[in-house]
Design a protein around this motif. Structure first.
Motif, PDB file in Angstrom:
ATOM      1  N   GLY A   1     -26.456  -4.068  13.007  1.00  0.00           N
ATOM      2  CA  GLY A   1     -26.518  -5.518  13.148  1.00  0.00           C
ATOM      3  C   GLY A   1     -25.364  -6.066  13.967  1.00  0.00           C
ATOM      4  N   ILE A   2     -24.177  -5.519  13.761  1.00  0.00           N
ATOM      5  CA  ILE A   2     -23.011  -5.952  14.543  1.00  0.00           C
ATOM      6  C   ILE A   2     -23.203  -5.611  16.018  1.00  0.00           C
ATOM      7  CG2 ILE A   2     -20.544  -5.536  14.933  1.00  0.00           C
ATOM      8  CD1 ILE A   2     -20.306  -5.153  11.881  1.00  0.00           C
ATOM      9  N   THR A   3     -23.745  -4.435  16.300  1.00  0.00           N
ATOM     10  CA  THR A   3     -23.991  -4.041  17.680  1.00  0.00           C
ATOM     11  C   THR A   3     -25.037  -4.933  18.326  1.00  0.00           C
ATOM     12  OG1 THR A   3     -23.443  -1.761  17.127  1.00  0.00           O
ATOM     13  CG2 THR A   3     -24.625  -2.111  19.182  1.00  0.00           C
ATOM     14  N   GLU A   4     -26.101  -5.243  17.602  1.00  0.00           N
ATOM     15  CA  GLU A   4     -27.125  -6.149  18.139  1.00  0.00           C
ATOM     16  C   GLU A   4     -26.535  -7.529  18.405  1.00  0.00           C
ATOM     17  OE1 GLU A   4     -30.430  -5.873  19.054  1.00  0.00           O
ATOM     18  OE2 GLU A   4     -30.033  -3.729  18.949  1.00  0.00           O
ATOM     19  N   ALA A   5     -25.709  -8.021  17.508  1.00  0.00           N
ATOM     20  CA  ALA A   5     -25.090  -9.329  17.711  1.00  0.00           C
ATOM     21  C   ALA A   5     -24.145  -9.300  18.907  1.00  0.00           C
ATOM     22  CB  ALA A   5     -24.336  -9.762  16.459  1.00  0.00           C
ATOM     23  N   HIS A   6     -23.440  -8.210  19.074  1.00  0.00           N
ATOM     24  CA  HIS A   6     -22.495  -8.095  20.191  1.00  0.00           C
ATOM     25  C   HIS A   6     -23.222  -8.003  21.524  1.00  0.00           C
ATOM     26  CE1 HIS A   6     -18.975  -6.934  22.481  1.00  0.00           C
ATOM     27  NE2 HIS A   6     -19.598  -5.832  22.877  1.00  0.00           N
ATOM     28  N   CYS A   7     -24.325  -7.284  21.570  1.00  0.00           N
ATOM     29  CA  CYS A   7     -25.027  -7.055  22.829  1.00  0.00           C
ATOM     30  C   CYS A   7     -25.938  -8.208  23.225  1.00  0.00           C
ATOM     31  CB  CYS A   7     -25.829  -5.755  22.751  1.00  0.00           C
ATOM     32  SG  CYS A   7     -24.781  -4.291  22.673  1.00  0.00           S
ATOM     33  N   SER A   8     -26.289  -9.088  22.307  1.00  0.00           N
ATOM     34  CA  SER A   8     -27.118 -10.231  22.678  1.00  0.00           C
ATOM     35  C   SER A   8     -26.244 -11.305  23.309  1.00  0.00           C
ATOM     36  CB  SER A   8     -27.829 -10.790  21.445  1.00  0.00           C
ATOM     37  OG  SER A   8     -26.916 -11.444  20.601  1.00  0.00           O
ATOM     38  N   SER A   9     -26.871 -12.167  24.067  1.00  0.00           N
ATOM     39  CA  SER A   9     -26.102 -13.217  24.731  1.00  0.00           C
ATOM     40  C   SER A   9     -25.505 -14.184  23.718  1.00  0.00           C
ATOM     41  CB  SER A   9     -26.980 -13.960  25.725  1.00  0.00           C
ATOM     42  OG  SER A   9     -28.089 -14.539  25.052  1.00  0.00           O
ATOM     43  N   GLY A  10     -26.149 -14.391  22.601  1.00  0.00           N
ATOM     44  CA  GLY A  10     -25.597 -15.269  21.571  1.00  0.00           C
ATOM     45  C   GLY A  10     -24.378 -14.667  20.895  1.00  0.00           C
ATOM     46  N   GLY A  11     -24.375 -13.370  20.711  1.00  0.00           N
ATOM     47  CA  GLY A  11     -23.235 -12.718  20.068  1.00  0.00           C
ATOM     48  C   GLY A  11     -21.995 -12.733  20.933  1.00  0.00           C
ATOM     49  N   VAL A  12     -22.167 -12.548  22.236  1.00  0.00           N
ATOM     50  CA  VAL A  12     -21.027 -12.565  23.142  1.00  0.00           C
ATOM     51  C   VAL A  12     -20.460 -13.972  23.220  1.00  0.00           C
ATOM     52  CG1 VAL A  12     -20.309 -12.219  25.532  1.00  0.00           C
ATOM     53  CG2 VAL A  12     -21.834 -10.590  24.449  1.00  0.00           C
ATOM     54  N   ALA A  13     -21.340 -14.956  23.298  1.00  0.00           N
ATOM     55  CA  ALA A  13     -20.871 -16.343  23.364  1.00  0.00           C
ATOM     56  C   ALA A  13     -20.290 -16.790  22.026  1.00  0.00           C
ATOM     57  CB  ALA A  13     -22.018 -17.259  23.770  1.00  0.00           C
TER      58      ALA A  13
END
Length: 122
Positions: free
Chosen positions: A28-40
């Motif tokens: 889940g952390i990786t998905e959040a990091h790799c999505s544009s929302g997670g980076v922003a």
């Protein structure tokens, strides 16, 4: 005897459950990091992975110590002794070995995710 039984089951299942939980939360952390929302959103990947899996490793160490305490409490008997003492000792030995493996897997997992590039195009 009841305390030893509880420690034996915590030792037997604790490391496996924490290893699985570390993988699910880490995904889940990786998905959040790799999505544009997670980076922003400012998800710091290395810190989050390190904290989640470090906590899982520390709790798995607690499971290993629970198994070790059962082994030490039943040191006067063998794992071939009649139940319940023999069963407690047998499962505690298996739990200590399994928790060592799960703790090693958690360590390798966090090292691989923190020092590897998480997001790249396929």
């Amino acid at each position: 005897m009841r305390r030893l039984e509880i420690l034996q089951w915590v030792g037997l299942f604790g490391g496996a459950l924490l290893w699985g939980l570390g993988h699910v939360v880490g995904y889940g952390i990786t998905e959040a990091h790799c999505s544009s929302g997670g980076v922003a959103g400012g998800v710091h990947f290395g810190l989050a992975e390190g904290l989640v899996n470090g906590l899982a490793w520390a709790l798995a160490l607690g499971s290993a110590l629970a198994a070790l305490s059962v082994i030490l409490a039943t040191r006067e008997s063998s794992y071939e002794s009649p139940p319940p003492v023999g069963r407690l000792r047998f499962f505690a030995i298996a739990a200590l070995v399994a928790n060592t493996i799960f703790m090693t897997a958690l360590l390798f997992y966090v090292l691989g995710t923190v020092f590897n590039v998480a997001c790249r195009q396929a």
